[in-house]
Design a protein around this motif. Structure first.
Motif, PDB file in Angstrom:
ATOM      1  N   HIS A  98       0.854  -1.183   0.000  1.00 15.70           N
ATOM      2  CA  HIS A  98       0.000   0.000   0.000  1.00 15.70           C
ATOM      3  C   HIS A  98       0.892   1.235   0.000  1.00 15.70           C
ATOM      4  CE1 HIS A  98      -3.903  -2.043   1.344  1.00 15.70           C
ATOM      5  NE2 HIS A  98      -3.007  -3.001   1.238  1.00 15.70           N
ATOM      6  N   LEU A  99       0.653   2.132  -0.940  1.00 16.08           N
ATOM      7  CA  LEU A  99       1.432   3.353  -1.120  1.00 16.08           C
ATOM      8  C   LEU A  99       0.482   4.546  -1.081  1.00 16.08           C
ATOM      9  CD1 LEU A  99       3.177   2.174  -4.420  1.00 16.08           C
ATOM     10  CD2 LEU A  99       3.869   1.574  -2.109  1.00 16.08           C
ATOM     11  N   PRO A 100       0.980   5.748  -0.852  1.00 11.09           N
ATOM     12  CA  PRO A 100       0.111   6.924  -0.979  1.00 11.09           C
ATOM     13  C   PRO A 100      -0.539   6.950  -2.357  1.00 11.09           C
ATOM     14  CG  PRO A 100       2.209   7.526   0.014  1.00 11.09           C
ATOM     15  CD  PRO A 100       2.356   6.114  -0.454  1.00 11.09           C
ATOM     16  N   ARG A 101      -1.830   7.222  -2.386  1.00  8.62           N
ATOM     17  CA  ARG A 101      -2.544   7.139  -3.657  1.00  8.62           C
ATOM     18  C   ARG A 101      -1.941   8.036  -4.729  1.00  8.62           C
ATOM     19  NH1 ARG A 101      -8.855   7.856  -5.684  1.00  8.62           N
ATOM     20  NH2 ARG A 101      -8.178   8.344  -7.794  1.00  8.62           N
ATOM     21  N   SER A 114      -2.879  -0.272  10.478  1.00  3.42           N
ATOM     22  CA  SER A 114      -3.504  -0.342   9.161  1.00  3.42           C
ATOM     23  C   SER A 114      -2.536   0.156   8.098  1.00  3.42           C
ATOM     24  CB  SER A 114      -4.770   0.511   9.128  1.00  3.42           C
ATOM     25  OG  SER A 114      -5.185   0.745   7.794  1.00  3.42           O
ATOM     26  N   PRO A 115      -2.385  -0.565   6.984  1.00  2.00           N
ATOM     27  CA  PRO A 115      -1.554  -0.040   5.888  1.00  2.00           C
ATOM     28  C   PRO A 115      -2.071   1.280   5.326  1.00  2.00           C
ATOM     29  CG  PRO A 115      -1.952  -2.384   5.602  1.00  2.00           C
ATOM     30  CD  PRO A 115      -2.868  -1.921   6.705  1.00  2.00           C
ATOM     31  N   ASN A 116      -3.308   1.630   5.679  1.00  2.30           N
ATOM     32  CA  ASN A 116      -3.924   2.863   5.202  1.00  2.30           C
ATOM     33  C   ASN A 116      -3.982   3.924   6.297  1.00  2.30           C
ATOM     34  OD1 ASN A 116      -5.979   0.293   4.352  1.00  2.30           O
ATOM     35  ND2 ASN A 116      -4.671   1.217   2.769  1.00  2.30           N
ATOM     36  N   HIS A 117      -3.157   3.734   7.334  1.00  2.00           N
ATOM     37  CA  HIS A 117      -3.139   4.668   8.453  1.00  2.00           C
ATOM     38  C   HIS A 117      -2.821   6.078   7.979  1.00  2.00           C
ATOM     39  CE1 HIS A 117      -2.449   6.145  12.543  1.00  2.00           C
ATOM     40  NE2 HIS A 117      -1.288   6.643  12.131  1.00  2.00           N
ATOM     41  N   GLU A 118      -3.806   6.960   8.136  1.00  2.00           N
ATOM     42  CA  GLU A 118      -3.682   8.394   7.861  1.00  2.00           C
ATOM     43  C   GLU A 118      -3.252   8.721   6.433  1.00  2.00           C
ATOM     44  OE1 GLU A 118      -1.225  10.020  10.977  1.00  2.00           O
ATOM     45  OE2 GLU A 118      -2.888   9.966  12.418  1.00  2.00           O
ATOM     46  N   ARG A 119      -3.513   7.837   5.490  1.00  2.00           N
ATOM     47  CA  ARG A 119      -3.249   8.211   4.097  1.00  2.00           C
ATOM     48  C   ARG A 119      -4.144   7.399   3.154  1.00  2.00           C
ATOM     49  NH1 ARG A 119       2.906   5.676   3.321  1.00  2.00           N
ATOM     50  NH2 ARG A 119       2.260   3.604   2.571  1.00  2.00           N
ATOM     51  N   ASP A 120      -4.769   8.101   2.214  1.00  2.00           N
ATOM     52  CA  ASP A 120      -5.456   7.426   1.122  1.00  2.00           C
ATOM     53  C   ASP A 120      -4.410   6.651   0.334  1.00  2.00           C
ATOM     54  OD1 ASP A 120      -7.868   8.587   1.855  1.00  2.00           O
ATOM     55  OD2 ASP A 120      -7.656  10.265   0.471  1.00  2.00           O
ATOM     56  N   SER A 121      -4.771   5.424  -0.046  1.00  2.00           N
ATOM     57  CA  SER A 121      -3.742   4.517  -0.561  1.00  2.00           C
ATOM     58  C   SER A 121      -4.115   3.915  -1.903  1.00  2.00           C
ATOM     59  CB  SER A 121      -3.522   3.370   0.437  1.00  2.00           C
ATOM     60  OG  SER A 121      -3.181   3.867   1.712  1.00  2.00           O
ATOM     61  N   VAL A 122      -3.084   3.540  -2.631  1.00  2.00           N
ATOM     62  CA  VAL A 122      -3.236   2.633  -3.755  1.00  2.00           C
ATOM     63  C   VAL A 122      -2.571   1.325  -3.336  1.00  2.00           C
ATOM     64  CG1 VAL A 122      -1.130   3.485  -4.898  1.00  2.00           C
ATOM     65  CG2 VAL A 122      -2.866   2.233  -6.212  1.00  2.00           C
ATOM     66  N   PRO A 134      11.106   3.808  -2.345  1.00  2.00           N
ATOM     67  CA  PRO A 134      11.016   5.276  -2.230  1.00  2.00           C
ATOM     68  C   PRO A 134       9.611   5.790  -1.930  1.00  2.00           C
ATOM     69  CG  PRO A 134      12.316   4.645  -4.153  1.00  2.00           C
ATOM     70  CD  PRO A 134      11.656   3.402  -3.651  1.00  2.00           C
ATOM     71  N   PHE A 135       8.599   4.942  -2.061  1.00  2.00           N
ATOM     72  CA  PHE A 135       7.216   5.381  -1.881  1.00  2.00           C
ATOM     73  C   PHE A 135       6.652   5.008  -0.509  1.00  2.00           C
ATOM     74  CE2 PHE A 135       8.104   4.423  -6.336  1.00  2.00           C
ATOM     75  CZ  PHE A 135       7.900   5.672  -6.901  1.00  2.00           C
ATOM     76  N   ALA A 136       7.508   4.632   0.433  1.00  2.00           N
ATOM     77  CA  ALA A 136       7.094   4.264   1.798  1.00  2.00           C
ATOM     78  C   ALA A 136       6.008   3.192   1.785  1.00  2.00           C
ATOM     79  CB  ALA A 136       6.625   5.498   2.562  1.00  2.00           C
TER      80      ALA A 136
END
Length: 425
Positions: A301-304, A341-349, A375-377
Motif C-alpha cells: 500500500h502506497l500513498p494514492r 492499518s496499511p492505510n493509516h492516515e493516508r489514502d492509498s493505492v 522510495p514510496f514508503a
C-alpha cells in the motif's frame, strides 16, 4: 435476528474445522495441538493454561504470521451469533463467522457492511486483524468498520473494548498478538444494490480517473502490455452504465475472471446485471474457488498520489514480474486512524501480486519489487509475503509495541514472524 446462537450450515467447500495449513498450501502449521472450543469459557481455560497459543481463521494468510509450535485454536466452533442493533447502526458477530455467511444474514434484515474483500471466504476476525480490504475511493478497509471487540487475553480474562477506549485504534488491527477475539461489532448501513461491468484495455494515463469512476474499482494487469488488461467497475445500480468509449476502453461482452484461463463461473455476476451488495462487491462467489488457488501473494500500500510513479518504477522489471505472475490487481483504499492499518492516515493505492506457486522463482522478483517501491514508503499487507520490516512507515509503531508489552508480557501470542517485525525488549 437475535443474540441466540444460530448455527451456520457447513459449507462443503469451506475451511476444515481446524486448519492444518493455509489456503494456498505454502504454509503447514507446526502446532503441537489443535483445538476447536465450543464455548467462550472453554476457550478462556485453554488460553489461560497455554504457554503458546494462536487463533486460526480460515487460513488465508500467505505467511507464518498465524503459525505456532504451541496450541492452535479455531474460534469457528463458538456459537455463530449475529446480533443486529438498528438503533446504534451496528451488528455484533461471532469472530469465526465468514463474511459471506454474515452478509447473507445481514442482507435478509435490510442491512449491509459498506465494503467487502475480493473473496467472501475469510473470517471476520482474521480479516480485521490483518486490515484486509476491498476497494473504493471513499471505502476504508474492513477493520475501519469495527466499533467494538471482545477478546480473551493472555491470562484468560474476557475483555470488551469500544471506540471510547484510548487504546482502541491499536487493538483492532492486532495481528493476533493481543489475544483471541471472540466477537466483533461492526458498523452497518442500509442494504444496497450494485451492477458490475468489466472494461478492457485501459490506458495507463487513465488509471486515476478509473479509480474514481464507481463505488468500487479493481484494475488488473499481467505486465505484458502498455495497457491495463481489465477494469472491474462495481457501481450503484441506479447509476448509468459507462459509455461505450469510457476512458478509451471496450466493454467485455462475456463474463471474465481476473486470472487468465480460470473458470468464470467462480466469479460474481457481471455485464451490468443488478444484484445485492454482497453478490457484487467480492470478485468471487462463496463456495467456489477464489483466485486460482495454486498461488503466492504479495501486496503493498502506497500513498494514492504516487500510483503512476510507482508503476513507472516497476516498468523496468516488467518482464521479470510477468514471468512469475498470474495477475496484478490495483485498488484504492481510503485512509483510517488504525495504528497498524496499511492505510493509516493516508489514502492509498494497493498493488497486489498473485504469483505462481513457486516460492524459489518468486523470491528474487518479490525482493526487486520491494526495492523499486521503497522510495514510496510502502506498507505491506500483513497477511501476505514480504521481506522488509515496514516499521519505519508506521507512525504509531512504538505505541503498538507498548500494547504488546501491556497485553502479552510473557509472549504467549508471539510467533517467529511477529518477533521479526516487533522485536522483544
Amino acid at each position: 435476528m437475535t443474540d441466540a446462537a444460530t448455527p451456520v450450515p457447513a459449507d462443503p467447500d469451506g475451511p476444515p474445522p481446524v486448519p492444518g495449513g493455509n489456503w494456498a498450501g505454502n504454509v503447514r502449521y507446526r502446532a503441537a495441538r489443535r483445538h476447536r472450543p465450543s464455548t467462550v469459557d472453554e476457550l478462556r481455560r485453554l488460553v489461560a493454561g497455554a504457554d503458546r497459543v494462536r487463533a486460526a481463521g480460515t487460513g488465508h494468510s500467505l505467511n507464518r504470521l498465524g503459525d505456532t509450535a504451541g496450541d492452535l485454536v479455531s474460534v469457528a466452533g463458538l456459537p455463530a451469533t449475529v446480533a443486529l442493533d438498528p438503533g446504534r447502526g451496528t451488528v455484533t458477530v461471532a469472530a469465526g463467522l465468514r463474511y459471506g455467511d454474515l452478509a447473507t444474514r445481514l442482507h435478509a434484515e435490510g442491512y449491509a457492511v459498506a465494503n467487502l474483500a475480493s473473496l467472501p471466504h475469510i473470517s471476520v476476525a482474521g480479516a480485521v486483524a490483518t486490515a484486509s480490504h476491498g476497494s473504493g475511493r471513499a471505502n476504508r478497509n474492513l477493520a475501519a468498520a469495527v466499533a467494538g471487540l471482545e477478546l480473551v487475553t493472555a491470562d484468560g480474562d474476557l475483555l470488551t473494548v469500544d471506540r471510547a477506549d484510548p487504546r482502541f485504534a491499536g487493538l483492532v488491527v492486532n495481528l493476533g498478538a493481543l489475544g483471541v477475539v471472540t466477537r466483533v461489532t461492526l458498523d452497518v448501513v442500509p442494504a444496497f444494490d450494485l451492477r458490475q461491468y468489466v472494461r478492457l484495455g485501459l490506458p495507463r494515463d487513465a488509471l486515476d480517473a478509473a479509480f474514481d469512476a464507481a463505488y468500487s474499482v479493481s484494475v488488473f494487469t499481467g505486465w505484458r502490455s502498455s495497457r491495463l488488461d481489465q477494469v472491474w467497475l462495481k457501481q450503484r445500480a441506479d447509476q448509468p452504465p459507462p459509455p461505450a468509449d469510457w476512458l478509451g476502453t471496450t466493454a467485455a461482452d462475456v463474463a471474465c475472471h481476473p486470472v487468465p484461463g480460470m473458470p468464470t463461473e467462480n466469479c460474481t455476476a457481471q455485464l451490468g446485471e443488478p444484484g445485492p451488495w454482497h453478490e457484487r462487491l467480492p470478485h468471487f462467489r462463496l463456495g467456489f474457488t477464489p483466485s486460482s488457488g495454486d498461488e503466492l501473494q504479495s501486496e503493498w500500500h502506497l500513498p494514492r498520489a504516487t500510483a503512476g510513479a510507482a508503476l513507472a518504477a516497476l516498468d523496468p522489471a516488467a518482464a521479470r514480474i510477468a514471468a512469475v505472475l498470474q495477475i496484478c490487481e490495483l485498488r484504492t483504499v481510503a485512509a483510517d486512524g488504525l495504528w497498524l492499518s496499511p492505510n493509516h492516515e493516508r489514502d492509498s493505492v494497493a498493488i497486489h501480486f498473485t504469483w505462481i506457486g513457486d516460492a524459489a522463482a518468486v523470491a528474487p522478483v518479490l525482493a526487486e519489487v520491494e526495492e523499486r517501491l521503497a522510495p514510496f514508503a510502502p506498507r505491506p499487507h500483513w497477511g501476505k509475503l514480504f521481506a522488509r520490516n515496514p516499521a519505519a512507515t508506521y507512525p504509531r509503531y512504538d505505541d503498538f509495541r507498548a500494547l504488546l508489552r501491556e497485553f502479552d508480557p510473557a509472549g504467549k501470542f508471539r510467533t517467529e514472524e511477529l518477533d521479526r517485525y516487533f522485536p522483544r525488549d
